[in-house]
Design a protein around this motif. Structure first.
Motif, PDB file in Angstrom:
ATOM      1  N   THR A 174       6.046  -5.637  -6.268  1.00 15.84           N
ATOM      2  CA  THR A 174       5.693  -6.247  -4.985  1.00 15.84           C
ATOM      3  C   THR A 174       5.893  -7.755  -5.039  1.00 15.84           C
ATOM      4  O   THR A 174       6.367  -8.371  -4.075  1.00 15.84           O
ATOM      5  CB  THR A 174       4.243  -5.918  -4.603  1.00 15.84           C
ATOM      6  OG1 THR A 174       4.058  -4.496  -4.660  1.00 15.84           O
ATOM      7  CG2 THR A 174       3.924  -6.387  -3.195  1.00 15.84           C
ATOM      8  N   CYS A 206       9.474  -8.434  -4.426  1.00 15.55           N
ATOM      9  CA  CYS A 206       9.804  -8.412  -2.993  1.00 15.55           C
ATOM     10  C   CYS A 206       9.426  -9.733  -2.348  1.00 15.55           C
ATOM     11  O   CYS A 206      10.181 -10.286  -1.534  1.00 15.55           O
ATOM     12  CB  CYS A 206       9.076  -7.263  -2.302  1.00 15.55           C
ATOM     13  SG  CYS A 206       9.732  -5.628  -2.697  1.00 15.55           S
ATOM     14  N   ASN A 207       8.267 -10.253  -2.697  1.00 13.01           N
ATOM     15  CA  ASN A 207       7.825 -11.532  -2.147  1.00 13.01           C
ATOM     16  C   ASN A 207       8.818 -12.631  -2.499  1.00 13.01           C
ATOM     17  O   ASN A 207       9.187 -13.459  -1.642  1.00 13.01           O
ATOM     18  CB  ASN A 207       6.432 -11.865  -2.690  1.00 13.01           C
ATOM     19  CG  ASN A 207       5.818 -13.084  -2.040  1.00 13.01           C
ATOM     20  OD1 ASN A 207       6.410 -14.151  -2.012  1.00 13.01           O
ATOM     21  ND2 ASN A 207       4.608 -12.937  -1.534  1.00 13.01           N
ATOM     22  N   HIS A 247       8.240  -3.642   1.113  1.00  3.41           N
ATOM     23  CA  HIS A 247       7.285  -3.068   0.162  1.00  3.41           C
ATOM     24  C   HIS A 247       6.930  -1.642   0.589  1.00  3.41           C
ATOM     25  O   HIS A 247       6.188  -1.426   1.537  1.00  3.41           O
ATOM     26  CB  HIS A 247       6.026  -3.941   0.116  1.00  3.41           C
ATOM     27  CG  HIS A 247       4.819  -3.269  -0.454  1.00  3.41           C
ATOM     28  ND1 HIS A 247       4.731  -2.892  -1.777  1.00  3.41           N
ATOM     29  CD2 HIS A 247       3.641  -2.905   0.121  1.00  3.41           C
ATOM     30  CE1 HIS A 247       3.548  -2.329  -1.985  1.00  3.41           C
ATOM     31  NE2 HIS A 247       2.875  -2.311  -0.860  1.00  3.41           N
ATOM     32  N   GLU A 248       7.516  -0.671  -0.083  1.00  2.00           N
ATOM     33  CA  GLU A 248       7.215   0.752   0.109  1.00  2.00           C
ATOM     34  C   GLU A 248       7.140   1.144   1.594  1.00  2.00           C
ATOM     35  O   GLU A 248       6.104   1.621   2.071  1.00  2.00           O
ATOM     36  CB  GLU A 248       5.913   1.106  -0.620  1.00  2.00           C
ATOM     37  CG  GLU A 248       6.019   0.791  -2.109  1.00  2.00           C
ATOM     38  CD  GLU A 248       4.895   1.406  -2.948  1.00  2.00           C
ATOM     39  OE1 GLU A 248       4.047   2.094  -2.372  1.00  2.00           O
ATOM     40  OE2 GLU A 248       4.902   1.190  -4.164  1.00  2.00           O
ATOM     41  N   ASN A 294       6.223  -0.678   7.178  1.00  2.00           N
ATOM     42  CA  ASN A 294       6.180  -1.347   5.881  1.00  2.00           C
ATOM     43  C   ASN A 294       4.883  -0.957   5.191  1.00  2.00           C
ATOM     44  O   ASN A 294       3.911  -0.554   5.831  1.00  2.00           O
ATOM     45  CB  ASN A 294       6.244  -2.878   6.070  1.00  2.00           C
ATOM     46  CG  ASN A 294       6.465  -3.623   4.762  1.00  2.00           C
ATOM     47  OD1 ASN A 294       7.345  -3.280   3.981  1.00  2.00           O
ATOM     48  ND2 ASN A 294       5.681  -4.659   4.525  1.00  2.00           N
ATOM     49  N   LYS A 302      11.844  -1.314  -1.777  1.00  2.00           N
ATOM     50  CA  LYS A 302      11.134  -1.048  -3.020  1.00  2.00           C
ATOM     51  C   LYS A 302      10.197   0.145  -2.881  1.00  2.00           C
ATOM     52  O   LYS A 302       9.360   0.210  -1.993  1.00  2.00           O
ATOM     53  CB  LYS A 302      10.327  -2.292  -3.429  1.00  2.00           C
ATOM     54  CG  LYS A 302       9.653  -2.168  -4.795  1.00  2.00           C
ATOM     55  CD  LYS A 302       8.270  -1.567  -4.765  1.00  2.00           C
ATOM     56  CE  LYS A 302       7.235  -2.507  -4.223  1.00  2.00           C
ATOM     57  NZ  LYS A 302       5.839  -1.938  -4.437  1.00  2.00           N
TER      58      LYS A 302
END
Length: 280
Positions: A17, A20-21, A33-34, A73, A118
């Motif tokens: 995560t 991703c940020n 994020h997932e 998201n 992700k």
């Protein structure tokens, strides 16, 4: 391969995560994020069908983002989350703060951004189906730090289960069902992830290198020009003596995870020493 889409998978609680940020700090990327809710995939489908369904979902996500339409998201607060688990605890376990929902961002033209999606266990259980359509990068972390995190978060992995992975991996599900010890199940889960990443010859990025390089190694793994970011720092957390004692008593088995060639015995031992030191 489908252009301008990259998948990220990784060991749960390995910093995916955060990755991703970091990628969302770029003007040429959108990292989710997932966004795929595994429970909404058609029930009872084969892995091949699931792979096709996921591909369809991802392509729709790209269209929605390009057009400025709301999209699902793993955290409805937006794209800036760097940890889905907060610091507040209940019954000694840190609680999940991310809440699935719809997110809206300004429209992006397709050719002007790379979509990064992700998902950890779900993508890992379907690597055979997904790797023929998408480039995939895997994030890993020292097993000591991963196991300590698993012991202290209110997630299925705390109980030695990964439902999204077990759904499409009979081997993982059956092996976990035959194992009574939570800690042994957690070792099995860590091993399963590493074996999948290596057997499928994924591009593997270590969390520790992401932090040390302020995300540069992540940029490079995805084929981006490196972005100049602020330095990143490790968050040193204290753990209950009982958890550290359990980990210490199983250190021989944990050290055997060095066989994957991503963390040496010395690095695993140093992580254990550091965790003990933080708890004193």
């Amino acid at each position: 391969m489908i252009e301008n889409i990259t998948l990220i998978t990784g060991i749960p609680r390995s910093g995916t995560t955060l990755c991703c940020n970091l990628l969302n700090q770029r003007d040429d990327a959108v990292a989710l994020h997932e966004p795929i809710n595994p429970s909404r995939l058609a029930g009872g489908v084969s892995a091949g069908r699931a792979g096709m369904e996921i591909e369809s979902i991802i392509l729709q996500l790209r269209e929605d983002i390009a057009a400025g339409r709301p999209f699902e998201n793993g955290d409805k607060a937006g794209l800036s989350i760097d940890n889905p688990v907060g610091l507040s605890t209940k019954d000694g376990k840190r609680q999940v703060v991310a809440q699935r929902g719809l997110v809206s961002i300004p429209p992006r033209e397709n050719q002007h951004f790379r979509l990064i999606v992700k998902q950890n266990a779900l993508f890992t259980s379907l690597l055979t189906q997904l790797e023929v359509r998408f480039p995939i990068v895997a994030i890993v972390r020292n097993p000591v730090d991963v196991l300590l995190s698993w012991m202290t978060v209110d997630l299925p992995v705390n109980r030695g289960r990964v439902p999204a992975g077990e759904r499409f991996s009979d081997f993982l599900r059956n092996t976990l069902l035959r194992t009574d010890s939570v800690f042994q199940r957690q070792l099995i889960i860590y091993t399963w992830f590493m074996q999948q990443f290596i057997e499928h010859e994924l591009s593997i990025v270590r969390y520790e290198d992401v932090v040390a390089s302020a995300g540069t190694v992540l940029d490079e793994a995805l084929g981006f020009q490196a972005l100049n970011r602020s330095p990143l720092n490790y968050q040193n957390r204290q753990f209950a003596p009982a958890l550290l004692d359990e980990l210490q008593s199983n250190l021989t088995e944990i050290t055997k995870l060095s066989r994957f060639g991503l963390y040496s015995e010395a690095e695993i031992a140093r992580a254990m020493t550091s965790a003990i030191g933080a708890g004193e």
